[in-house]
Motif scaffolding. Structure first.
Motif, PDB file in Angstrom:
ATOM      1  N   GLY A  23      20.679  -4.721  10.984  1.00 40.21           N
ATOM      2  CA  GLY A  23      19.984  -3.588  11.587  1.00 40.21           C
ATOM      3  C   GLY A  23      19.581  -2.508  10.597  1.00 40.21           C
ATOM      4  N   VAL A  24      19.561  -2.831   9.323  1.00 43.78           N
ATOM      5  CA  VAL A  24      19.169  -1.841   8.311  1.00 43.78           C
ATOM      6  C   VAL A  24      18.271  -2.517   7.271  1.00 43.78           C
ATOM      7  CG1 VAL A  24      21.188  -0.343   8.548  1.00 43.78           C
ATOM      8  CG2 VAL A  24      21.272  -2.305   6.987  1.00 43.78           C
ATOM      9  N   PHE A  25      17.486  -1.694   6.577  1.00 41.24           N
ATOM     10  CA  PHE A  25      16.636  -2.180   5.501  1.00 41.24           C
ATOM     11  C   PHE A  25      16.730  -1.213   4.318  1.00 41.24           C
ATOM     12  CE2 PHE A  25      14.440  -3.905   9.311  1.00 41.24           C
ATOM     13  CZ  PHE A  25      14.489  -5.254   8.980  1.00 41.24           C
ATOM     14  N   THR A  26      16.406  -1.721   3.147  1.00 41.48           N
ATOM     15  CA  THR A  26      16.339  -0.839   1.975  1.00 41.48           C
ATOM     16  C   THR A  26      14.938  -0.280   1.802  1.00 41.48           C
ATOM     17  OG1 THR A  26      15.894  -2.747   0.537  1.00 41.48           O
ATOM     18  CG2 THR A  26      18.187  -2.033   0.749  1.00 41.48           C
ATOM     19  N   ASN A  27      13.926  -1.044   2.217  1.00 43.37           N
ATOM     20  CA  ASN A  27      12.532  -0.623   2.088  1.00 43.37           C
ATOM     21  C   ASN A  27      11.740  -1.078   3.291  1.00 43.37           C
ATOM     22  OD1 ASN A  27      13.502  -1.393  -0.874  1.00 43.37           O
ATOM     23  ND2 ASN A  27      12.020   0.253  -1.053  1.00 43.37           N
ATOM     24  N   VAL A  28      10.627  -0.401   3.511  1.00 41.23           N
ATOM     25  CA  VAL A  28       9.631  -0.867   4.474  1.00 41.23           C
ATOM     26  C   VAL A  28       8.301  -0.949   3.738  1.00 41.23           C
ATOM     27  CG1 VAL A  28       8.431  -0.452   6.642  1.00 41.23           C
ATOM     28  CG2 VAL A  28      10.828   0.215   6.405  1.00 41.23           C
ATOM     29  N   ASN A  29       7.705  -2.143   3.718  1.00 40.64           N
ATOM     30  CA  ASN A  29       6.407  -2.332   3.087  1.00 40.64           C
ATOM     31  C   ASN A  29       5.319  -2.109   4.131  1.00 40.64           C
ATOM     32  OD1 ASN A  29       7.625  -3.069   0.649  1.00 40.64           O
ATOM     33  ND2 ASN A  29       7.760  -5.212   1.278  1.00 40.64           N
ATOM     34  N   VAL A  30       4.455  -1.149   3.857  1.00 40.61           N
ATOM     35  CA  VAL A  30       3.441  -0.746   4.830  1.00 40.61           C
ATOM     36  C   VAL A  30       2.061  -1.107   4.295  1.00 40.61           C
ATOM     37  CG1 VAL A  30       2.564   1.154   6.245  1.00 40.61           C
ATOM     38  CG2 VAL A  30       4.931   1.209   5.416  1.00 40.61           C
ATOM     39  N   THR A  31       1.254  -1.767   5.134  1.00 39.84           N
ATOM     40  CA  THR A  31      -0.113  -2.137   4.770  1.00 39.84           C
ATOM     41  C   THR A  31      -1.085  -1.274   5.549  1.00 39.84           C
ATOM     42  OG1 THR A  31       0.587  -4.417   4.387  1.00 39.84           O
ATOM     43  CG2 THR A  31      -1.783  -4.027   4.635  1.00 39.84           C
ATOM     44  N   ALA A  32      -2.089  -0.730   4.868  1.00 39.19           N
ATOM     45  CA  ALA A  32      -3.046   0.182   5.494  1.00 39.19           C
ATOM     46  C   ALA A  32      -4.089  -0.576   6.303  1.00 39.19           C
ATOM     47  CB  ALA A  32      -3.733   1.022   4.418  1.00 39.19           C
ATOM     48  N   ALA A  33      -4.540   0.063   7.364  1.00 42.74           N
ATOM     49  CA  ALA A  33      -5.643  -0.490   8.138  1.00 42.74           C
ATOM     50  C   ALA A  33      -6.920  -0.378   7.324  1.00 42.74           C
ATOM     51  CB  ALA A  33      -5.771   0.265   9.463  1.00 42.74           C
ATOM     52  N   GLN A  34      -7.929  -1.128   7.704  1.00 43.83           N
ATOM     53  CA  GLN A  34      -9.177  -1.128   6.961  1.00 43.83           C
ATOM     54  C   GLN A  34      -9.784   0.272   6.919  1.00 43.83           C
ATOM     55  OE1 GLN A  34     -11.958  -4.013   8.379  1.00 43.83           O
ATOM     56  NE2 GLN A  34     -13.371  -3.766   6.662  1.00 43.83           N
ATOM     57  N   GLY A  35     -10.186   0.680   5.707  1.00 43.37           N
ATOM     58  CA  GLY A  35     -10.815   1.981   5.548  1.00 43.37           C
ATOM     59  C   GLY A  35      -9.854   3.134   5.324  1.00 43.37           C
ATOM     60  N   VAL A  36      -8.552   2.860   5.381  1.00 42.16           N
ATOM     61  CA  VAL A  36      -7.549   3.913   5.198  1.00 42.16           C
ATOM     62  C   VAL A  36      -7.036   3.864   3.758  1.00 42.16           C
ATOM     63  CG1 VAL A  36      -5.306   4.820   5.936  1.00 42.16           C
ATOM     64  CG2 VAL A  36      -6.865   3.795   7.609  1.00 42.16           C
ATOM     65  N   THR A  37      -7.116   4.980   3.058  1.00 42.55           N
ATOM     66  CA  THR A  37      -6.647   5.036   1.674  1.00 42.55           C
ATOM     67  C   THR A  37      -5.123   5.123   1.628  1.00 42.55           C
ATOM     68  OG1 THR A  37      -6.736   7.447   1.566  1.00 42.55           O
ATOM     69  CG2 THR A  37      -8.756   6.239   0.992  1.00 42.55           C
ATOM     70  N   ASP A  79       0.835  -1.214   0.000  1.00 38.45           N
ATOM     71  CA  ASP A  79       0.000   0.000   0.000  1.00 38.45           C
ATOM     72  C   ASP A  79       0.864   1.256   0.000  1.00 38.45           C
ATOM     73  OD1 ASP A  79      -2.223  -1.631   0.026  1.00 38.45           O
ATOM     74  OD2 ASP A  79      -2.459  -1.558   2.200  1.00 38.45           O
ATOM     75  N   VAL A  80       1.886   1.245   0.820  1.00 37.11           N
ATOM     76  CA  VAL A  80       2.858   2.343   0.862  1.00 37.11           C
ATOM     77  C   VAL A  80       4.248   1.735   1.038  1.00 37.11           C
ATOM     78  CG1 VAL A  80       3.763   4.236   2.291  1.00 37.11           C
ATOM     79  CG2 VAL A  80       1.345   4.195   1.679  1.00 37.11           C
ATOM     80  N   THR A  81       5.208   2.279   0.314  1.00 37.92           N
ATOM     81  CA  THR A  81       6.598   1.820   0.428  1.00 37.92           C
ATOM     82  C   THR A  81       7.459   2.969   0.917  1.00 37.92           C
ATOM     83  OG1 THR A  81       6.302   0.273  -1.420  1.00 37.92           O
ATOM     84  CG2 THR A  81       8.560   0.851  -0.819  1.00 37.92           C
ATOM     85  N   VAL A  82       8.246   2.690   1.927  1.00 38.30           N
ATOM     86  CA  VAL A  82       9.183   3.682   2.468  1.00 38.30           C
ATOM     87  C   VAL A  82      10.595   3.220   2.136  1.00 38.30           C
ATOM     88  CG1 VAL A  82      10.015   4.867   4.529  1.00 38.30           C
ATOM     89  CG2 VAL A  82       7.603   4.231   4.347  1.00 38.30           C
ATOM     90  N   SER A  83      11.388   4.105   1.565  1.00 35.66           N
ATOM     91  CA  SER A  83      12.761   3.762   1.218  1.00 35.66           C
ATOM     92  C   SER A  83      13.680   4.905   1.585  1.00 35.66           C
ATOM     93  CB  SER A  83      12.879   3.435  -0.278  1.00 35.66           C
ATOM     94  OG  SER A  83      12.339   4.485  -1.058  1.00 35.66           O
ATOM     95  N   ALA A 129      15.016   0.813  13.106  1.00 39.00           N
ATOM     96  CA  ALA A 129      14.109   1.485  14.042  1.00 39.00           C
ATOM     97  C   ALA A 129      12.944   2.159  13.317  1.00 39.00           C
ATOM     98  CB  ALA A 129      14.885   2.523  14.856  1.00 39.00           C
ATOM     99  N   VAL A 130      13.137   2.456  12.059  1.00 42.12           N
ATOM    100  CA  VAL A 130      12.067   3.093  11.280  1.00 42.12           C
ATOM    101  C   VAL A 130      10.839   2.180  11.213  1.00 42.12           C
ATOM    102  CG1 VAL A 130      11.431   3.892   8.968  1.00 42.12           C
ATOM    103  CG2 VAL A 130      13.634   4.517   9.931  1.00 42.12           C
ATOM    104  N   VAL A 131      11.060   0.871  11.156  1.00 43.45           N
ATOM    105  CA  VAL A 131       9.942  -0.074  11.065  1.00 43.45           C
ATOM    106  C   VAL A 131       9.043   0.057  12.287  1.00 43.45           C
ATOM    107  CG1 VAL A 131       9.287  -2.498  10.858  1.00 43.45           C
ATOM    108  CG2 VAL A 131      11.340  -1.666   9.695  1.00 43.45           C
ATOM    109  N   ASP A 132       9.648   0.109  13.464  1.00 46.81           N
ATOM    110  CA  ASP A 132       8.855   0.243  14.688  1.00 46.81           C
ATOM    111  C   ASP A 132       8.124   1.581  14.737  1.00 46.81           C
ATOM    112  OD1 ASP A 132       9.662  -2.259  15.586  1.00 46.81           O
ATOM    113  OD2 ASP A 132      11.479  -1.438  16.524  1.00 46.81           O
ATOM    114  N   GLU A 133       8.784   2.616  14.252  1.00 43.63           N
ATOM    115  CA  GLU A 133       8.153   3.936  14.250  1.00 43.63           C
ATOM    116  C   GLU A 133       6.942   3.948  13.322  1.00 43.63           C
ATOM    117  OE1 GLU A 133       9.478   8.633  13.695  1.00 43.63           O
ATOM    118  OE2 GLU A 133      10.969   7.028  13.637  1.00 43.63           O
TER     119      GLU A 133
END
Length: 859
Positions: A214-228, A56-60, A83-87
């Motif tokens: 302790g590092v990532f290239t991307n964070v894959n984010v999934t939206a909660a129900q009803g969130v665009t 749904d959203v990708t953070v890099s 730490a970005v993942v937890d945030e």
């Protein structure tokens, strides 16, 4: 209704002759429709893939590109802390967030050190197995990796390279080489366009690709129900601040699709261009067909006019025949186009790019475009013959069939043709004399178009002279039969000119591209001989940087006198005129590079540019910014500080290798760019000790045994690689041009077939007075050969003129050597004679089987 019935009767009466013209329309329409279906299918395939693989959203990281290609010049991808993942998980509207790490700057090999990369140009991707990938892939054999000694591979790559569970795999990155054994095989649930994908466990992937955990290239984010997705992006961006790249699924898919679209657009327009050439050649075939049919039906048309048919009705009758031809050929062409698209998909599958027929996309615009294009082109091609038919007078019914006016080209036509050819020649001369490539290219395009049209228009005039010369050289040795073949070719110069012109177009392009390709190879080879002082060049064929481990191995190689590292650094330059030039690159090398590449300078000595806080610029840049020797330039390195460097040399623009390069020493760069941000080498040069070249060559290959991603080339190898690259491109173009040549061959067949019918009575009389079947067939074959050689002579001559002019423009870019590939030109010319022989097989066979008495009785 009477006109329609007459048209249908005439069409069916000549259905065999119409078939060849219909094939020309069919092939041309099929190529257009096949191209559109194939590229649309590829778009559909990639659309589905990108939509399926995007969260749904990708953070890099901030330095990541829009397409997800995250590898920098350091050989390691830009990363963000874990730490970005937890945030992100704590952000409102987030259902889940998962860190991933992947890189495309990798080389994967099997136990024998053979590369497992795709041959189609698709990427090799190594990453950690994650939930997002599990949406598009299903583990069909074994299990996902859980320890450092395990790796999972996609099923297509496993099948292609015969990989099975337990096989040893080596992953080579800038960090080093990691070995693991295949623990599982995963199959795509969507179409895989050809990428080779390997999965490690998360910790191993981090260590292998980045060099630390302790590092990532991307964070894959999934939206909660009803969130665009848009709202989720806004909330995540607010929580993280401005130091990251946040994209919705649509933005990621669009960026990836745009990257693919650029490639597909080039492919589409190139293939449509060749389809256009085939259409152009087909026009001559159609014009010839209808011109000859009209000439043969002169008496019939005269009788129609005598009993009351108007010119308009006769004209319309011929155009209706053309309409029928266009509709039938176009409809069949649309179907054949779908078949061509499927064939191209199968061919891409053989090359490693897998496209499923389930995604076959036939947009409604494709058949419409194919049918409209085919019908319009056919009707337009038949317009002149139809107009000529409308001018047949009722008195023509009292004369023998045939149009006397066809025996020679008109004076007006000859004048127009000469004017066009002269104007085209003037355009080519202006292109050759141009000082700038942009202006010269416009003149070249104009010259090519005008000379082509001019040669087509004066084809009949040229036929009268050229065929006589060819006849004297080729046909006279065959005695009376050869002389009759020559006279038959000269009997109707307009028809001979049009038939030869169809073949001329394809061969002109072949000759032009051959000259350009040969000149490029010869120029580059000449530049290598003049400028490259190093014995060996080491680089990756896929553009990967050279790892420090490989550099150390190279430097330890025996039998070498010197080695040179070569890096490319992005930078912004502030020049003495106060202007800031962004997106520039500075080439950093060891001082010995001045010996490895003897670049010509217009001011100063290149060796001085490798001194402390010194640099060189190229002449065009110096002129644009008022730079002279001693000028100061502020160089802001992308990942470092700003250096104030002194210009010690200005290099010439008249070079091929490193054209437009600005040089600085690696030692100077190290003062302003930290070691962890320093780009890796893109090239490595080595020079052997005197008399030790062979030994050094073997030693270098041995040193890189554990680094199969790199290739060692001496100057001979490098020249051959250049030749092979250009040769592969030319072979591809020749293959596409083959369609136009096939259509031209059909034109020769059609011309001969109709000519035989036209001369039925004449053939019967010749047979009656003693001409044998064998002599008759030979006469028709020789006529075909001389027509083919006429078209080849015009095409090759015209193409060499275009190629020589194009080389003059290339000379402005440093490609100064003109080379005519005489072996290719001579081979094509001789092959044209065999094309003529092949085209005459069926017409000659039919002529030989004619009944003598029936032929004599024919009116």
């Amino acid at each position: 209704m009477t006109v329609l019935k007459t048209s249908l009767r005439n069409f069916l009466a000549h259905k065999g002759r119409m078939a060849l013209s219909a094939i020309a329309v069919l092939l041309s329409v099929a190529f257009v429709c096949g191209t559109l279906v194939f590229t649309d299918t590829m778009n559909t395939t990639f659309d589905k893939l990108f939509q399926a693989t995007s969260s749904d959203v990708t953070v890099s990281a901030k330095g990541a590109s829009d397409t997800g290609e995250t590898t920098s010049d350091t050989g390691k991808p830009p990363v963000l802390p874990a730490a970005v993942v937890d945030e992100i998980k704590r952000t409102q509207g987030v259902r889940s967030a998962e860190g991933t790490v992947f890189s495309t700057s990798v080389t994967v090999v099997d136990g024998d050190k053979d590369k497992l990369s795709p041959t189609s140009g698709a990427p090799t991707i190594v990453g950690n197995w994650n939930a997002n990938d599990a949406r598009t892939m299903k583990i069909t054999t074994g299990a996902a990796p859980t320890t450092s000694g395990q790796i999972m591979v996609d099923a297509d790559t496993a099948k292609k390279h015969h990989l099975k569970l337990g096989d040893d795999i080596g992953v080579i990155t800038a960090v080093g080489t990691h070995h693991a054994r295949v623990s599982g095989i995963a199959t795509f649930t969507v179409t895989n366009p050809g990428a080779a994908i390997f999965y490690l466990d998360t910790k191993t992937a981090q260590q292998t690709l980045v060099g630390r955990t302790g590092v990532f290239t991307n964070v894959n984010v999934t939206a909660a129900q009803g969130v665009t997705d848009a709202r989720l992006k806004r909330d995540v961006s607010t929580a993280l601040g401005t130091g990251y790249k946040v994209q919705t699924a649509k933005e990621v898919a669009d960026a990836n699709q745009q990257d693919v679209k650029s490639f597909l657009d080039v492919m589409r327009y190139a293939m449509l261009g060749f389809a256009g050439i085939a259409f152009l050649v087909g026009i001559f075939l159609i014009i010839n067909t209808f011109s000859m049919l009209v000439a043969q039906r002169t008496r019939e048309i005269g009788l129609m006019r005598a009993i009351g048919s108007s010119r308009r009705q006769v004209n319309r009758s011929v155009l209706i025949e053309a309409l029928l031809l266009g509709v039938i050929g176009s409809v069949l062409g649309v179907g054949a186009g779908v078949g061509i698209a499927v064939g191209l998909m199968k061919l891409m599958g053989q090359m490693g790019m897998h496209l499923s027929t389930d995604d076959l996309t036939v947009a409604w615009t494709t058949p419409v475009a194919g049918v409209v294009l085919g019908v319009v082109v056919t009707v337009l091609a038949a317009y002149l013959p139809a107009r000529r038919a409308g001018k047949v007078s009722p008195m023509a019914a009292l004369r023998d069939a045939g149009a006397p006016a066809d025996a020679r080209a008109g004076v007006i036509r000859a004048v127009i043709g000469l004017v066009l050819t002269g104007a085209g020649a003037a355009g080519l001369f202006a292109a050759a004399a141009a000082d700038k490539a942009t202006a010269g290219s416009a003149w070249l395009g104009l010259g090519v178009v005008l000379t082509l049209i001019g040669f087509v228009v004066i084809g009949p005039l040229l036929a009268s002279g050229v065929v006589r010369v060819l006849g004297a050289i080729v046909l006279r040795v065959f005695g009376p039969v050869g002389r009759m073949a020559e006279r038959n070719a000269l009997r109707n110069p307009r028809r001979t000119g049009a038939t030869g012109a169809a073949l001329m177009i394809g061969l002109a392009l072949v000759a032009c591209l051959s000259v350009v390709g040969s000149s490029m190879v010869a120029s580059a080879t000449d530049q290598l001989d003049k400028t490259v002082g190093a014995d060996f060049i080491v680089q990756s064929d896929n553009g990967s940087v050279i790892t420090p481990q490989a550099v150390d191995a190279l430097k330890r190689t025996p039998d070498l006198e010197r080695v040179t590292e070569y890096k490319v650094l992005p930078a912004a330059l502030t020049t003495p005129d106060g202007k800031v030039s962004k997106n520039e690159t500075v080439n950093a090398a060891d001082p010995s590079y001045a010996e490895d590449l003897r670049t010509e300078t217009v001011q100063g000595d290149l060796a001085d540019a490798y001194g402390p806080d010194s640099m060189s610029v190229f002449a065009g840049f110096a002129k644009d910014h008022g730079i002279k020797l001693g000028s100061k330039v502020d160089v802001a390195f992308k990942d470092g500080r700003t250096a104030r460097l002194t210009v010690r040399a200005i290099t010439s623009d008249d070079v091929v290798i490193d054209k437009g390069a600005m040089y600085v020493s690696i030692a100077t760069v190290k003062k302003y760019v930290s070691a962890d941000k320093m780009p890796l080498d893109v090239l490595f040069f080595a020079t052997a000790k005197d008399g030790r070249q062979d030994a050094a060559y073997k030693s270098l290959k041995a040193a890189l045994h554990d680094y199969p991603q790199y290739t060692v080339r001496d100057q001979t190898d490098y020249k051959q690689a250049l030749k092979d690259q250009i040769g592969q491109l030319l072979n591809l173009i020749y293959g596409l041009l083959a369609l136009a040549i096939i259509v031209a061959v059909l034109g020769v067949v059609n011309t001969l077939a109709l000519s035989v019918v036209e001369r039925t009575r004449e053939i019967g009389l010749m047979r009656a007075i003693g001409l044998s079947r064998r002599q008759l067939r030979r006469m028709i074959r020789l006529e075909s050969v001389v027509i083919a050689l006429f078209g080849a002579l015009l095409g090759l001559g015209l193409g060499m003129g275009w190629g020589a002019t194009a080389q003059k423009l290339l000379a402005l870019q440093g490609l100064t050597v003109l080379e005519i590939p005489w072996p290719t030109i001579i081979t094509v010319f001789i092959a044209s004679a065999f094309v003529g022989l092949f085209a005459a097989l069926i017409p000659a066979f039919r002529a030989g089987r004619m009944n003598v008495l029936s032929a004599i009785a024919t009116e």
